[in-house]
Scaffold this motif. Structure first.
Motif, short mmCIF file in Angstrom:
data_model
loop_
_atom_site.label_atom_id
_atom_site.label_comp_id
_atom_site.label_asym_id
_atom_site.label_seq_id
_atom_site.Cartn_x
_atom_site.Cartn_y
_atom_site.Cartn_z
N SER A 7 0.86 -1.13 0.02
CA SER A 7 -0.10 0.00 0.01
C SER A 7 0.78 1.25 0.00
O SER A 7 0.18 2.28 -0.10
CB SER A 7 -0.89 0.04 1.32
N ILE A 8 2.29 1.26 0.01
CA ILE A 8 3.06 2.12 0.20
C ILE A 8 3.08 3.00 -1.19
O ILE A 8 3.44 2.48 -1.97
CB ILE A 8 4.31 2.02 0.77
N GLU A 9 2.72 4.30 -1.19
CA GLU A 9 2.78 4.90 -2.37
C GLU A 9 4.21 5.95 -2.57
O GLU A 9 4.70 6.05 -3.63
CB GLU A 9 1.81 6.16 -2.23
N VAL A 10 4.69 6.33 -1.25
CA VAL A 10 6.27 6.90 -1.34
C VAL A 10 6.98 6.50 -0.37
O VAL A 10 6.65 5.82 0.65
CB VAL A 10 5.62 8.64 -0.74
N THR A 11 8.25 6.44 -0.79
CA THR A 11 9.37 6.04 0.19
C THR A 11 10.44 7.22 0.41
O THR A 11 10.72 8.08 -0.57
CB THR A 11 10.23 4.80 -0.10
N VAL A 12 10.89 7.47 1.56
CA VAL A 12 12.14 8.34 1.92
C VAL A 12 13.04 7.66 2.03
O VAL A 12 13.37 6.87 3.03
CB VAL A 12 11.48 9.37 3.02
N CYS A 13 14.13 8.05 1.33
CA CYS A 13 15.70 7.17 1.45
C CYS A 13 16.65 8.09 2.13
O CYS A 13 16.78 9.31 1.69
CB CYS A 13 15.96 6.96 -0.06
N ILE A 14 17.32 7.57 2.99
CA ILE A 14 18.40 8.31 4.01
C ILE A 14 19.46 7.27 3.84
O ILE A 14 19.61 6.52 4.69
CB ILE A 14 17.78 8.75 5.27
N PRO A 15 20.55 7.81 3.21
CA PRO A 15 21.84 7.22 3.45
C PRO A 15 22.53 7.87 4.55
O PRO A 15 22.51 8.95 4.73
CB PRO A 15 22.67 7.50 2.10
N ASN A 46 26.36 3.18 6.07
CA ASN A 46 27.48 3.15 5.27
C ASN A 46 28.75 2.88 6.37
O ASN A 46 29.74 2.88 5.57
CB ASN A 46 27.57 4.14 4.28
N ASP A 47 28.30 2.61 7.39
CA ASP A 47 29.78 2.65 8.33
C ASP A 47 29.54 1.24 8.72
O ASP A 47 29.20 0.99 9.98
CB ASP A 47 29.67 3.55 9.22
N ALA A 48 29.76 -0.06 8.28
CA ALA A 48 29.53 -1.25 8.65
C ALA A 48 30.57 -1.62 10.14
O ALA A 48 29.91 -2.58 10.69
CB ALA A 48 30.00 -2.31 7.53
N ALA A 49 31.59 -1.14 10.13
CA ALA A 49 32.62 -1.33 11.07
C ALA A 49 31.92 -0.79 12.46
O ALA A 49 32.04 -1.56 13.57
CB ALA A 49 34.04 -0.97 10.98
N ASN A 50 31.11 0.31 12.38
CA ASN A 50 30.76 0.73 13.80
C ASN A 50 29.20 1.55 13.43
O ASN A 50 28.99 2.67 13.42
CB ASN A 50 31.58 1.88 14.21
N GLU A 73 25.15 -1.09 4.25
CA GLU A 73 25.89 -1.29 2.97
C GLU A 73 27.13 -1.14 3.28
O GLU A 73 27.76 -0.38 3.80
CB GLU A 73 25.45 -0.18 2.09
N PRO A 74 27.71 -2.63 3.23
CA PRO A 74 29.18 -2.81 3.40
C PRO A 74 30.34 -2.09 2.48
O PRO A 74 31.35 -1.70 3.00
CB PRO A 74 29.53 -4.41 3.52
#
Length: 327
Positions: A7-15, A46-50, A73-74
């Motif tokens: 049912s989702i129409e919109v997504t907000v992406c945050i790296p 985006n900081d897989a180590a910590n 994301e490694p």
């Protein structure tokens, strides 16, 4: 996929990378959005180590009645993170037709999401952008606040040739389906400018852009990014980015030669441009911008490229933040 996801129409992406407390404020502003649109949030750490950012995201979003997805994301690099965010959003929320992006040092106006989506649907634009209003952590001089790097597209809402950054944008699913799998070029991972290159490719592909003056985002500018030395380095890097984007399209000896001529012309024109800015702003620092951009083009053509987004160049989050975010 769950029925809720469908049912989702919109997504907000945050790296996100090493800004856990900034991310917390970003997420809180999204929770407070005033809209009836069913939307979800996708956070890519985006900081897989910590991975403090992913911890904060799960904590904040887990207590909110909002669909969300948090993933690590490694592969380090902002283009890797952005690509992962958009690909996850498209796969997990297949009914979404609008994909927004906001940075982890930004806060959205309560009507941001509603205004972005309504603008896209009303105008039929493939990509929508809006202003990022800077709020400085420390008092700054007129010379700093008047610098072009803190500006944005001026004037009323209207169709524009292109926008320049992903810090406040909406991209339609059609764009990704057309350009996929060549989304954000990972060659810009540590230089920056992957968004500029992406939007230039969108313009070349014939997608339409709309500027919406009313969709406000507020960015907190850290003290170390408000110094004259940082701004001067950033001007050089902007020139380097512009050259690399141009160089990607110079595939023959003739076009490569034309690009070198462009560098020479840029150097010559930078002086009168600098004088014009000096008269307009009454400050020397903003006037250095065109000259340093031209210098960045030349140094990039010689193979010298800055890499400010490498992990080694970015301080890890304070350990005290990790403690407080887990309590």
């Amino acid at each position: 996929m769950t029925d809720g996801n469908a049912s989702i129409e919109v997504t907000v992406c945050i790296p996100t990378f090493r800004r856990p407390e900034g991310l917390r404020k970003t997420l809180q502003s999204l929770i407070q959005q005033q809209t009836d649109l069913p939307f979800a949030i996708v956070v890519v750490e985006n900081d897989a180590a910590n991975p403090l950012g992913s911890q904060v995201a799960r904590e904040v979003l887990g207590s909110a009645a909002l669909p969300h997805h948090v993933v690590v994301e490694p592969k380090q690099g902002n283009c890797h993170a952005i690509n992962r965010a958009f690909s996850e959003a498209r796969e997990i929320y297949p009914s979404a037709d609008c994909f927004l992006m906001i940075d982890d040092d930004e806060v959205a106006d309560p009507h941001w999401l509603e205004a972005m989506v309504s603008t896209a649907r009303r105008t039929g634009a493939d990509i929508v952008g809006g202003p990022v209003v800077r709020q400085f952590e420390v008092p700054v001089s007129h010379a700093v606040s008047a610098h072009a790097l803190y500006g944005y597209i001026d004037g009323p809402s209207r169709q524009v040739p292109a926008i320049h950054g992903t810090g406040n944008c909406l991209i339609s699913r059609k764009v990704f389906e057309t350009l996929d799998p060549s989304l954000f070029d990972v060659r810009f991972n540590f230089l920056g400018g992957g968004d500029m290159d992406f939007f230039r490719r969108c313009r070349e592909a014939g997608f339409t852009f709309w500027w919406c003056q009313e969709v406000l985002i507020h960015e907190t500018v850290a003290a170390d990014r408000a110094s004259p030395s940082w701004l001067m380095r950033r001007s050089v890097r902007t020139g380097s980015i512009n050259y690399v984007i141009d160089r990607k399209r110079a595939r023959s000896p003739v076009t490569v030669a034309a690009l070198q001529l462009k560098n020479v012309i840029s150097l010559g024109l930078s002086i009168p441009r600098a004088i014009a800015i000096l008269f307009k702003t009454k400050a020397l620092l903003p006037a250095t911008h065109p000259i340093l951009m031209s210098f960045g083009r030349v140094t990039a053509s010689l193979g010298f490229l800055p890499t400010p987004y490498e992990a080694s160049a970015i301080p890890a989050a304070d350990a005290r933040i990790a403690t407080s975010s887990q309590t």
